[in-house]
Design an enzyme around this catalytic site. Sequence first.
Site, PDB file in Angstrom:
ATOM      1  N   ALA A 170     -24.607 -41.030  17.506  1.00  0.00           N
ATOM      2  CA  ALA A 170     -25.538 -42.240  17.707  1.00  0.00           C
ATOM      3  C   ALA A 170     -24.819 -43.498  17.625  1.00  0.00           C
ATOM      4  CB  ALA A 170     -26.561 -42.066  16.336  1.00  0.00           C
TER       5      ALA A 170
ATOM      6  N   VAL B 292     -22.080 -32.982  27.105  1.00  0.00           N
ATOM      7  CA  VAL B 292     -23.804 -32.802  27.164  1.00  0.00           C
ATOM      8  C   VAL B 292     -24.714 -33.795  27.748  1.00  0.00           C
ATOM      9  CG1 VAL B 292     -23.576 -31.026  25.341  1.00  0.00           C
ATOM     10  CG2 VAL B 292     -24.185 -33.235  24.910  1.00  0.00           C
TER      11      VAL B 292
ATOM     12  N   LYS C 290     -32.389 -35.890  14.216  1.00  0.00           N
ATOM     13  CA  LYS C 290     -32.490 -34.614  13.598  1.00  0.00           C
ATOM     14  C   LYS C 290     -34.017 -33.950  13.368  1.00  0.00           C
ATOM     15  CE  LYS C 290     -27.770 -33.978  12.811  1.00  0.00           C
ATOM     16  NZ  LYS C 290     -27.427 -33.236  13.763  1.00  0.00           N
TER      17      LYS C 290
ATOM     18  N   TYR D  30     -29.202 -42.928   7.379  1.00  0.00           N
ATOM     19  CA  TYR D  30     -29.124 -41.956   8.266  1.00  0.00           C
ATOM     20  C   TYR D  30     -29.851 -42.551   9.398  1.00  0.00           C
ATOM     21  CZ  TYR D  30     -27.915 -37.413   9.938  1.00  0.00           C
ATOM     22  OH  TYR D  30     -27.483 -36.258  10.617  1.00  0.00           O
TER      23      TYR D  30
ATOM     24  N   SER E  10     -13.845 -30.622  11.558  1.00  0.00           N
ATOM     25  CA  SER E  10     -15.131 -30.416  12.116  1.00  0.00           C
ATOM     26  C   SER E  10     -15.779 -29.378  11.705  1.00  0.00           C
ATOM     27  CB  SER E  10     -15.046 -30.304  13.786  1.00  0.00           C
ATOM     28  OG  SER E  10     -14.435 -31.596  14.299  1.00  0.00           O
TER      29      SER E  10
ATOM     30  N   GLY F 246     -18.377 -28.516  19.903  1.00  0.00           N
ATOM     31  CA  GLY F 246     -18.189 -29.719  18.850  1.00  0.00           C
ATOM     32  C   GLY F 246     -16.926 -29.427  17.771  1.00  0.00           C
TER      33      GLY F 246
ATOM     34  N   ILE G  64     -20.454 -33.861   4.416  1.00  0.00           N
ATOM     35  CA  ILE G  64     -19.209 -33.386   4.417  1.00  0.00           C
ATOM     36  C   ILE G  64     -18.301 -34.481   5.034  1.00  0.00           C
ATOM     37  CG2 ILE G  64     -17.809 -31.650   5.501  1.00  0.00           C
ATOM     38  CD1 ILE G  64     -19.959 -29.763   5.311  1.00  0.00           C
TER      39      ILE G  64
ATOM     40  N   THR H 186     -16.244 -35.481   7.678  1.00  0.00           N
ATOM     41  CA  THR H 186     -15.594 -35.357   8.831  1.00  0.00           C
ATOM     42  C   THR H 186     -15.531 -36.746   9.535  1.00  0.00           C
ATOM     43  OG1 THR H 186     -17.794 -35.390   9.995  1.00  0.00           O
ATOM     44  CG2 THR H 186     -17.026 -33.088   9.117  1.00  0.00           C
ATOM     45  N   LEU H 187     -14.927 -36.394  11.173  1.00  0.00           N
ATOM     46  CA  LEU H 187     -14.803 -37.678  11.929  1.00  0.00           C
ATOM     47  C   LEU H 187     -16.126 -38.223  11.962  1.00  0.00           C
ATOM     48  CD1 LEU H 187     -12.642 -38.997  13.660  1.00  0.00           C
ATOM     49  CD2 LEU H 187     -13.369 -37.756  15.458  1.00  0.00           C
ATOM     50  N   SER H 188     -17.259 -37.802  12.268  1.00  0.00           N
ATOM     51  CA  SER H 188     -18.439 -38.412  12.318  1.00  0.00           C
ATOM     52  C   SER H 188     -18.934 -39.281  10.987  1.00  0.00           C
ATOM     53  CB  SER H 188     -19.569 -37.199  12.831  1.00  0.00           C
ATOM     54  OG  SER H 188     -19.566 -36.963  14.169  1.00  0.00           O
TER      55      SER H 188
HETATM   56  P1  NAP Z   1     -17.288 -34.001  14.241  1.00  0.00           P
HETATM   57  O1  NAP Z   1     -16.138 -33.338  13.808  1.00  0.00           O
HETATM   58  O2  NAP Z   1     -17.215 -35.669  14.616  1.00  0.00           O
HETATM   59  O3  NAP Z   1     -18.314 -33.271  15.401  1.00  0.00           O
HETATM   60  C1  NAP Z   1     -18.972 -33.907  16.208  1.00  0.00           C
HETATM   61  C2  NAP Z   1     -18.710 -33.276  17.493  1.00  0.00           C
HETATM   62  O4  NAP Z   1     -19.806 -33.852  18.541  1.00  0.00           O
HETATM   63  C3  NAP Z   1     -17.475 -33.745  18.316  1.00  0.00           C
HETATM   64  O5  NAP Z   1     -16.779 -32.533  18.609  1.00  0.00           O
HETATM   65  C4  NAP Z   1     -17.852 -34.508  19.493  1.00  0.00           C
HETATM   66  O6  NAP Z   1     -16.983 -34.366  20.627  1.00  0.00           O
HETATM   67  C5  NAP Z   1     -19.191 -34.064  19.709  1.00  0.00           C
HETATM   68  N1  NAP Z   1     -19.953 -34.729  20.736  1.00  0.00           N
HETATM   69  C6  NAP Z   1     -20.398 -35.883  20.719  1.00  0.00           C
HETATM   70  N2  NAP Z   1     -20.806 -36.565  21.968  1.00  0.00           N
HETATM   71  C7  NAP Z   1     -20.811 -35.330  22.957  1.00  0.00           C
HETATM   72  C8  NAP Z   1     -21.100 -35.044  24.130  1.00  0.00           C
HETATM   73  N3  NAP Z   1     -21.818 -36.295  24.841  1.00  0.00           N
HETATM   74  N4  NAP Z   1     -20.859 -34.096  24.732  1.00  0.00           N
HETATM   75  C9  NAP Z   1     -20.289 -33.196  24.087  1.00  0.00           C
HETATM   76  N5  NAP Z   1     -19.814 -33.060  22.591  1.00  0.00           N
HETATM   77  C10 NAP Z   1     -20.247 -34.395  22.183  1.00  0.00           C
HETATM   78  O7  NAP Z   1     -18.397 -34.199  12.966  1.00  0.00           O
HETATM   79  P2  NAP Z   1     -19.166 -33.107  12.330  1.00  0.00           P
HETATM   80  O8  NAP Z   1     -19.694 -33.650  10.890  1.00  0.00           O
HETATM   81  O9  NAP Z   1     -18.459 -31.986  12.300  1.00  0.00           O
HETATM   82  O10 NAP Z   1     -20.663 -32.774  13.226  1.00  0.00           O
HETATM   83  C11 NAP Z   1     -21.263 -31.556  13.572  1.00  0.00           C
HETATM   84  C12 NAP Z   1     -22.383 -31.459  13.721  1.00  0.00           C
HETATM   85  O11 NAP Z   1     -22.864 -31.298  12.225  1.00  0.00           O
HETATM   86  C13 NAP Z   1     -23.293 -32.662  13.932  1.00  0.00           C
HETATM   87  O12 NAP Z   1     -24.704 -32.395  14.633  1.00  0.00           O
HETATM   88  C14 NAP Z   1     -23.615 -33.448  12.623  1.00  0.00           C
HETATM   89  O13 NAP Z   1     -24.875 -34.114  12.713  1.00  0.00           O
HETATM   90  C15 NAP Z   1     -23.805 -32.065  11.838  1.00  0.00           C
HETATM   91  N6  NAP Z   1     -23.732 -32.520  10.328  1.00  0.00           N
HETATM   92  C16 NAP Z   1     -22.789 -33.210   9.774  1.00  0.00           C
HETATM   93  C17 NAP Z   1     -22.849 -33.292   8.471  1.00  0.00           C
HETATM   94  C18 NAP Z   1     -21.721 -34.226   7.726  1.00  0.00           C
HETATM   95  O14 NAP Z   1     -21.924 -34.599   6.867  1.00  0.00           O
HETATM   96  N7  NAP Z   1     -20.677 -34.229   8.366  1.00  0.00           N
HETATM   97  C19 NAP Z   1     -24.033 -32.776   7.618  1.00  0.00           C
HETATM   98  C20 NAP Z   1     -24.888 -32.225   8.190  1.00  0.00           C
HETATM   99  C21 NAP Z   1     -25.050 -31.926   9.523  1.00  0.00           C
HETATM  100  P3  NAP Z   1     -16.021 -35.187  21.249  1.00  0.00           P
HETATM  101  O15 NAP Z   1     -15.215 -35.819  19.919  1.00  0.00           O
HETATM  102  O16 NAP Z   1     -15.089 -34.576  22.116  1.00  0.00           O
HETATM  103  O17 NAP Z   1     -16.887 -36.083  21.884  1.00  0.00           O
HETATM  104  C1  1JT Z   2     -23.324 -38.698  13.500  1.00  0.00           C
HETATM  105  C2  1JT Z   2     -22.776 -39.496  12.325  1.00  0.00           C
HETATM  106  C3  1JT Z   2     -24.322 -37.571  12.938  1.00  0.00           C
HETATM  107  C4  1JT Z   2     -22.760 -38.908  11.081  1.00  0.00           C
HETATM  108  C5  1JT Z   2     -23.426 -38.111  10.741  1.00  0.00           C
HETATM  109  C6  1JT Z   2     -24.143 -37.110  11.482  1.00  0.00           C
HETATM  110  N1  1JT Z   2     -24.630 -36.132  11.001  1.00  0.00           N
HETATM  111  C7  1JT Z   2     -24.085 -36.123   9.936  1.00  0.00           C
HETATM  112  N2  1JT Z   2     -23.452 -37.259   9.537  1.00  0.00           N
HETATM  113  C8  1JT Z   2     -22.669 -37.854   8.159  1.00  0.00           C
HETATM  114  C9  1JT Z   2     -23.858 -38.490   7.420  1.00  0.00           C
HETATM  115  C10 1JT Z   2     -24.063 -39.695   7.862  1.00  0.00           C
HETATM  116  C11 1JT Z   2     -24.713 -40.659   7.101  1.00  0.00           C
HETATM  117  C12 1JT Z   2     -25.332 -40.130   5.923  1.00  0.00           C
HETATM  118  C13 1JT Z   2     -24.807 -38.821   5.506  1.00  0.00           C
HETATM  119  C14 1JT Z   2     -24.120 -38.115   6.179  1.00  0.00           C
HETATM  120  C15 1JT Z   2     -21.912 -40.716  12.848  1.00  0.00           C
HETATM  121  C16 1JT Z   2     -22.169 -40.889  14.315  1.00  0.00           C
HETATM  122  C17 1JT Z   2     -22.516 -39.994  15.310  1.00  0.00           C
HETATM  123  C18 1JT Z   2     -23.426 -39.171  14.891  1.00  0.00           C
HETATM  124  O1  1JT Z   2     -26.186 -41.025   5.294  1.00  0.00           O
HETATM  125  C19 1JT Z   2     -26.465 -40.777   3.602  1.00  0.00           C
HETATM  126  C20 1JT Z   2     -25.144 -41.968   7.626  1.00  0.00           C
END
Ligand code: NAP
Ligand code: 1JT
Length: 262
Positions: free
Chosen positions: A100, A70, A169, A162, A20, A14, A198, A200-202
Site C-alpha cells: 500500500a 502479482v 485485509k 493501518y 519476512s 513473499g 512483527i 519486517t521490511l514492510s
Molecule cells: P515483507 O517481508 O516486506 O513481505 C512483503 C512481501 O510482499 C515482499 O516479499 C514483497 O516482495 C511482496 N510484494 C509486494 N508487492 C508485490 C507484488 N506486486 N508482487 C509480488 N509480491 C509483492 O513483510 P511481511 O511483514 O513479511 O509481510 C508479509 C505478509 O504478512 C503481508 O501480507 C502482511 O500484510 C502480513 N502481515 C504482516 C504483519 C507484520 O506486522 N509484519 C502482521 C500481520 C500480517 P518484493 O519486495 O519482491 O516486491
Molecule cells: C503493508 C505494510 C502491509 C505494513 C504492514 C502490512 N501488514 C502488516 N504491516 C505492519 C503493520 C503496519 C501498521 C500497523 C501495524 C502493523 C507497509 C506498506 C506495505 C503493505 O499499525 C498499527 C501501520
Amino acid sequence: MHLNFENKTYLIMGVANKRSIAWGIAQELDKAGAKLIFSYSKERSAKGLVKLAADLSDLNKEAPMVKCDVTSDEDITTAVTELKEKVGTLNGIVHSVAFANKDFLGDDYSAVDRASFAQALDISAYSFTAIIRAAKLADLLAENASLLTLTYLGGERVIQNYNLMGIAKAALESSVRYLASEYGPTGVRVNAISAGPIRTLSARGVGNFSESQKMVEERAPLRRVTTVEEVGTTAVFLLSDMASGITGENIHVDSGYHIIGY
Ligand code: NAP
Ligand code: 1JT
C-alpha cells in the site's frame, strides 16, 4: 495422523529478506521435510532468495524460483506454466504479499485516492484469488491442497494508522471465506493467519508500528510480541493434513491480543 510432508511441495510467495514472515514459514516447512518453490517480484528479492535458500536443508538448498509480480496477469500465467513444468503439482500455496502507498497508512483514512485504493486492494487482496484461480485452472493443485494467506487485526477492527491496509485485509479475509466455499467441494482448503505486529521490511518506517508492539507487550494475554517462528509453526499445521477439517478460518497468532476489549 501425523505431520507428514514427504513428497509434498509448497509455493512460497513473499520472501523479501530474512525477516519476512514468508521466510519464517519456509524455514519451518523445510524443517518439517517439505519441498519448497519460491516466487519473487523484484530481482533484488530473487538475489537475496538464492542466498537465503543456501541455508535450508539439502532438499531445498537449490529450491526452484519463479518470477511473479502479482500486478501482472502475464507474470501470473507464466509463473503457473513454469510451476507446472518444474514441480507438476502443489500441495499448498503461502501467499504473504501486501502493498500500500505508505502516504495512506497514517492520518485520516478518507484522504485515500482512487489509484492508491485500487493498488492496495489489487496487490494485497485480489492477487490471492488470481493466483489460486490460475493454479486451479492449470490443474496445478493437488487433491486436498491447502492455501494460506497472511492478514492483520486491522482488517477486523480499527487500528490506528493501518487505514488503507485494513480495508485491503477485510477484502482478503472475506475472499478466504468465499474461496473456501467455492473450492471446498474439491477438497481444497483456504485459510488465513492473522499475525501480531512483527518488525519486517514492510513494517519498517510505518507510523506508530513500535507503539502497536508496545501495546501487545502490555495488554496481550501472553505479554510478548509474536515471533515469525510462531507464525511458521501454525502455518505448518494449517498446510498439513492435521488441519484437514479447517477451512475458511482466520487463526490469530498474536499472543491472544485480539480477545482483549479494554
Ligand atoms: P515483507 O517481508 O516486506 O513481505 C512483503 C512481501 O510482499 C515482499 O516479499 C514483497 O516482495 C511482496 N510484494 C509486494 N508487492 C508485490 C507484488 N506486486 N508482487 C509480488 N509480491 C509483492 O513483510 P511481511 O511483514 O513479511 O509481510 C508479509 C505478509 O504478512 C503481508 O501480507 C502482511 O500484510 C502480513 N502481515 C504482516 C504483519 C507484520 O506486522 N509484519 C502482521 C500481520 C500480517 P518484493 O519486495 O519482491 O516486491
Ligand atoms: C503493508 C505494510 C502491509 C505494513 C504492514 C502490512 N501488514 C502488516 N504491516 C505492519 C503493520 C503496519 C501498521 C500497523 C501495524 C502493523 C507497509 C506498506 C506495505 C503493505 O499499525 C498499527 C501501520
